[in-house]
Enzyme design. Structure first.
Site, mmCIF file in Angstrom:
data_model
loop_
_atom_site.group_PDB
_atom_site.id
_atom_site.type_symbol
_atom_site.label_atom_id
_atom_site.label_comp_id
_atom_site.label_asym_id
_atom_site.label_seq_id
_atom_site.Cartn_x
_atom_site.Cartn_y
_atom_site.Cartn_z
ATOM 1 N N SER A 235 0.842 -1.199 0.000
ATOM 2 C CA SER A 235 0.000 0.000 0.000
ATOM 3 C C SER A 235 0.875 1.246 0.000
ATOM 4 O O SER A 235 1.951 1.285 0.600
ATOM 5 C CB SER A 235 -0.971 -0.028 1.181
ATOM 6 N N GLY A 237 -0.369 4.670 0.561
ATOM 7 C CA GLY A 237 -1.118 5.835 1.031
ATOM 8 C C GLY A 237 -2.107 6.320 -0.016
ATOM 9 O O GLY A 237 -2.824 5.528 -0.636
ATOM 10 N N GLY A 240 -2.736 4.763 -3.551
ATOM 11 C CA GLY A 240 -3.340 3.439 -3.744
ATOM 12 C C GLY A 240 -2.376 2.323 -3.381
ATOM 13 O O GLY A 240 -1.604 2.443 -2.440
ATOM 14 N N GLY A 266 -4.880 1.438 5.869
ATOM 15 C CA GLY A 266 -4.249 0.159 5.511
ATOM 16 C C GLY A 266 -4.975 -1.013 6.164
ATOM 17 O O GLY A 266 -5.050 -2.106 5.598
ATOM 18 N N ASP A 267 -5.515 -0.791 7.361
ATOM 19 C CA ASP A 267 -6.270 -1.848 8.044
ATOM 20 C C ASP A 267 -7.572 -2.139 7.279
ATOM 21 O O ASP A 267 -8.013 -3.289 7.191
ATOM 22 C CB ASP A 267 -6.599 -1.431 9.483
HETATM 23 O O1 LIG Z 1 0.434 -2.292 15.836
HETATM 24 P P1 LIG Z 1 1.218 -1.125 15.365
HETATM 25 O O2 LIG Z 1 1.955 -1.431 14.110
HETATM 26 O O3 LIG Z 1 2.111 -0.582 16.444
HETATM 27 O O4 LIG Z 1 0.219 0.042 14.985
HETATM 28 C C1 LIG Z 1 -0.767 0.500 15.863
HETATM 29 C C2 LIG Z 1 -1.425 1.745 15.381
HETATM 30 O O5 LIG Z 1 -1.823 1.529 14.045
HETATM 31 C C3 LIG Z 1 -3.230 1.637 13.926
HETATM 32 O O6 LIG Z 1 -3.721 0.338 14.019
HETATM 33 C C4 LIG Z 1 -3.569 2.200 12.590
HETATM 34 O O7 LIG Z 1 -3.078 1.369 11.571
HETATM 35 C C5 LIG Z 1 -3.719 2.462 15.091
HETATM 36 O O8 LIG Z 1 -5.011 2.085 15.480
HETATM 37 C C6 LIG Z 1 -2.623 2.272 16.136
HETATM 38 O O9 LIG Z 1 -3.044 1.549 17.213
#
Ligand SMILES: O=P(O)(O)OC[C@H]1O[C@](O)(CO)[C@@H](O)[C@H]1O
Length: 336
Positions: A235, A237, A240, A266-267
């Protein structure tokens, strides 16, 4: 097997469950300030505390997509209790292995269209707690079709953790998506996940230099496949993402830039890819939806949700471009 060729044999009558693993969940604190200036103090104009960490965000988006999902993770202390109560309130089922130590917080500072993120490392996990989690996972994965492994590992969880979970899941007949970086990603790739989805920054390590251009992203996506994944997605940003499977590269991008909070976009993409693996939807459709949903996640103020209407509008105009097929070297190992 490539992602385009659905496996012929499904599990032992299992349902449609997707497990989202959260080894290092977090209480995500989001501050809004008018302007962020280092070396000065700030008056915060907005504060939100929400259950987060990649695994939880993925599960929330899966639920919004209509998938059956459960979070399996490690949790402790008062922030852990806050997270668990919130998951109950929003109807996301979860099963946590208890820690004696406090679950971490992350801080995102939103200012003038930028997001500055500070992620705590997380609580220490003992060998016995990790073993207890692994056992719980091995039991639960027997009923799952897809597993998403995303996010950082708290101290004490070995760098082979995701590789171990991929191996357990594969033995149980479930497919896996890995969104990680560094040694955890390399080990997990060697265990043969269905799909690996680091972002460009996380994937740079595999390339040995920054992933700046689309060509760089394609190169590193091929590398994900060479190192063991059936498909590689990188990914980028607002630009895309690129996806490689079966030697073919694709590029997908929403038709417009969405402004807002990109944390968790990304999640959202990982959730759409997991749902795509579950439903065996055509690969191009999955990629288009991933581009639309992850862009629509930016429009929401917090990670773990997306704007439904915007996603539908973006999807109608999202195109997936097929890029060149890679020239395969003669010595590639046979497909699994
Ligand atoms: O687990 P990490 O890679 O440390 O990332 C955590 C962070 O990334 C996120 O999940 C966003 O992708 C946030 O919610 C935050 O908690």
């Amino acid at each position: 097997m490539t992602i385009e060729d659905p496996p012929q044999v499904r599990g032992r009558g299992r349902g449609d469950l997707i497990i989202s693993v959260a080894l290092n969940p977090a209480l995500d604190i989001t501050y809004t300030v008018p302007q962020l200036v280092p070396d000065t103090s700030h008056r915060v104009t907005g504060v939100v505390a929400r259950a987060g960490g990649k695994g939880l965000n993925v599960a929330r988006v899966l639920r919004q997509l209509g998938a059956e999902t459960v979070v399996l993770g490690l949790l402790g202390g008062a922030s852990g209790e806050h997270i668990e109560a919130e998951l109950v309130a929003v109807g996301v089922p979860a099963q946590f292995t208890r820690l004696g130590a406090e679950t971490r917080r992350t801080v995102t500072v939103l200012a003038q269209g930028t997001a500055t993120v500070l992620n705590e490392p997380g609580p220490h996990v003992t060998e016995a707690q990790w073993a207890a989690f692994r056992d719980a996972f091995a039991e639960r994965v027997r009923a799952a079709r897809v597993v998403v492994l995303s996010g950082s590992r708290p101290p004490g969880v070995p760098e082979t953790a995701y590789a171990e979970l991929v191996t357990i899941a594969r033995a149980a007949g479930a497919e896996t998506i890995v969104d990680a970086d560094g040694p955890a990603l390399r080990h997990a790739l060697a265990a043969g996940p269905a799909l690996a989805k680091p972002n460009a920054h996380e994937a740079a390590d595999l390339l040995g230099r920054p992933v700046r251009t689309r060509d760089d992203a394609v190169e590193v996506a091929h590398q994900l496949v060479r190192l063991g994944a059936d498909a590689g997605v990188v990914s980028r940003g607002a630009d895309g993402f690129v996806a490689v499977t079966g030697g073919t590269a694709y590029s997908a991008r929403a038709p417009e830039r969405v402004s807002g909070n990109p944390t968790g976009a990304g999640d959202a993409l990982a959730a759409v890819l997991a749902y795509g693996l579950l439903t065996r939807a055509p690969w191009r459709d999955v990629l288009a939806r991933g581009a639309a949903v992850s862009a629509a996640a930016v429009a929401c103020p917090w990670a773990g949700e997306y704007d439904d209407d915007l996603a539908a509008r973006l999807l109608a105009q999202t195109t997936v471009e097929q890029l060149d097929r890679e020239q395969e070297p003669c010595h590639t190992s046979p497909p699994r």
